[in-house]
Design a protein around this motif. Sequence first.
Motif, mmCIF file in Angstrom:
data_model
loop_
_atom_site.group_PDB
_atom_site.id
_atom_site.type_symbol
_atom_site.label_atom_id
_atom_site.label_comp_id
_atom_site.label_asym_id
_atom_site.label_seq_id
_atom_site.Cartn_x
_atom_site.Cartn_y
_atom_site.Cartn_z
ATOM 1 N N GLU A 88 0.830 -1.219 0.000
ATOM 2 C CA GLU A 88 0.000 0.000 0.000
ATOM 3 C C GLU A 88 0.859 1.261 0.000
ATOM 4 O OE1 GLU A 88 -3.765 2.047 2.384
ATOM 5 O OE2 GLU A 88 -2.987 0.078 3.000
ATOM 6 N N CYS A 89 1.967 1.260 0.747
ATOM 7 C CA CYS A 89 2.791 2.470 0.845
ATOM 8 C C CYS A 89 3.446 2.814 -0.493
ATOM 9 C CB CYS A 89 3.859 2.304 1.926
ATOM 10 S SG CYS A 89 3.201 2.372 3.602
ATOM 11 N N LEU A 118 0.807 4.501 -2.520
ATOM 12 C CA LEU A 118 0.546 5.868 -2.058
ATOM 13 C C LEU A 118 1.677 6.817 -2.446
ATOM 14 C CD1 LEU A 118 -0.902 5.069 1.485
ATOM 15 C CD2 LEU A 118 -2.165 6.078 -0.441
ATOM 16 N N GLN A 160 1.338 7.623 -6.096
ATOM 17 C CA GLN A 160 0.232 8.574 -6.307
ATOM 18 C C GLN A 160 0.648 9.987 -5.896
ATOM 19 O OE1 GLN A 160 -2.748 6.553 -3.960
ATOM 20 N NE2 GLN A 160 -3.724 5.653 -5.787
ATOM 21 N N ALA A 161 1.415 10.053 -4.795
ATOM 22 C CA ALA A 161 1.869 11.369 -4.326
ATOM 23 C C ALA A 161 2.807 12.000 -5.351
ATOM 24 C CB ALA A 161 2.565 11.232 -2.982
ATOM 25 N N ASP A 197 -3.503 17.106 -2.843
ATOM 26 C CA ASP A 197 -3.752 15.674 -2.991
ATOM 27 C C ASP A 197 -2.519 14.881 -2.575
ATOM 28 O OD1 ASP A 197 -6.248 16.206 -3.934
ATOM 29 O OD2 ASP A 197 -5.729 15.982 -6.056
ATOM 30 N N TYR A 218 -2.116 11.849 0.377
ATOM 31 C CA TYR A 218 -1.546 10.506 0.223
ATOM 32 C C TYR A 218 -0.435 10.253 1.245
ATOM 33 C CZ TYR A 218 -3.940 10.435 -4.323
ATOM 34 O OH TYR A 218 -4.881 10.461 -5.302
ATOM 35 N N LYS A 274 -1.642 9.606 4.795
ATOM 36 C CA LYS A 274 -2.144 8.249 5.011
ATOM 37 C C LYS A 274 -1.016 7.314 5.425
ATOM 38 C CE LYS A 274 -6.131 8.281 1.881
ATOM 39 N NZ LYS A 274 -6.743 7.687 0.662
#
Length: 406
Positions: free
Chosen positions: A358-359, A362, A365-366, A377, A381, A384
């Motif tokens: 997951e990291c 993220l 995405q960042a 945004d 990310y 989180k």
Amino acid sequence: MRMVLLLPVLLGCMLAGTRPVLADLEKGTYAPDLEAKDWYNAEEPLSLKDMRGLVVVLYFWVSWHRGGEVAMKEINIVHNHRVLGRNMGVMCIGVTDAARSQVERTLKQEKATFPVALECKAYEEYRIESFPRCVVIDPHGKIQYSGEPTEEVVRVIFDILADTPPSRTRPSEVIVVHRRLEEARNALRDRDFRRAFVAAREAYEHAVTGDPLKAKCQDMLELIDMIGRDKLSEAEQMVDDKNYDKAVSNLRWIVRTFQGAEIARDSRKRLQSLKNQYDEVAKIMTGNTRLVEAAKLLSTARERIIAQDFGAAYDALQKIKRDCPDTEVVPIAEGILQRMQAQTAVAAILRDHIAKGECETLLAQARTAIARGRRQDAEGYLRKILDGYPNTRYEREAVDMLKTLR
């Protein structure tokens, strides 16, 4: 089979273009015996009279004529080939007038494993004048071919195997057969039926059909099969008594112990039949399958821990908890996980491993959001990661990226 098909090509290529020579002794003549002063690759002198029942290929060469090694490699292939040589009762013997000191180096270079008669002048009795030379002798001791080592040698061997199959096992294979049979007997005394079956089957494969020794191997296999049949009968009685758990256990033991035998195939079919016939059996077999899978995963986890691949070990242990929850292996898996978590260094590795999927998503995405100017945004990310995965290397990476946004 591919090797058998290649043999005529290999032999034919060796002396392609040489002048054809007439056979030395007539076909059907009884082969004279060999008298040698020394033997190579043989514990004791060999006699053709003792080899009646075998197909024997004699390969002649002499010290005063070069080229004795020309077809030695192909003769070695015939002698050692599992189908043509060992299992079909075909034996090759080298024959030369040379002394050990003259040929030993060449024989070792060619990795010759067939026996060789040294300081032997049998070529005189065989009336051989051109070398190298091959003589093929049938199981009755009669010459069926005498000539150059061409593809004709292999053709003659196959003709003999078809018309007069060997009825005797090669001496070297006889030793193997007796050893395997003795191993099978010892294993039976120890009630190690799996080892007994494997040894008896190997003995059977080494013996030639038609040899009384083959019948002894068959007797041993039938004795072992009888033991399996008794276990199958016990399993059937357990089914009649509705003791399905023990019946399944017995049948699976037969399948494992006699794998490759007819009794194993019969037991596997019976298991499937019982599974389709009784719901209780289906539940037992499903549970047993999960237990086997859990045991394999536990073994994998332990191997990965030894290799210090803690992430893979963690995955295997979690899979036990997820996919095999009702097995007795789960408490063991949980205990290992607890001990891993109790070690600070290992726990840090596990946190990174758990966070990885997951990291990394993220973080990607960042980065994309930053590249497109969507700083808010990107910060979401990264937050989180900070909230969900503290004390990981991804937390440190997220902190560094947040600093660049300010």
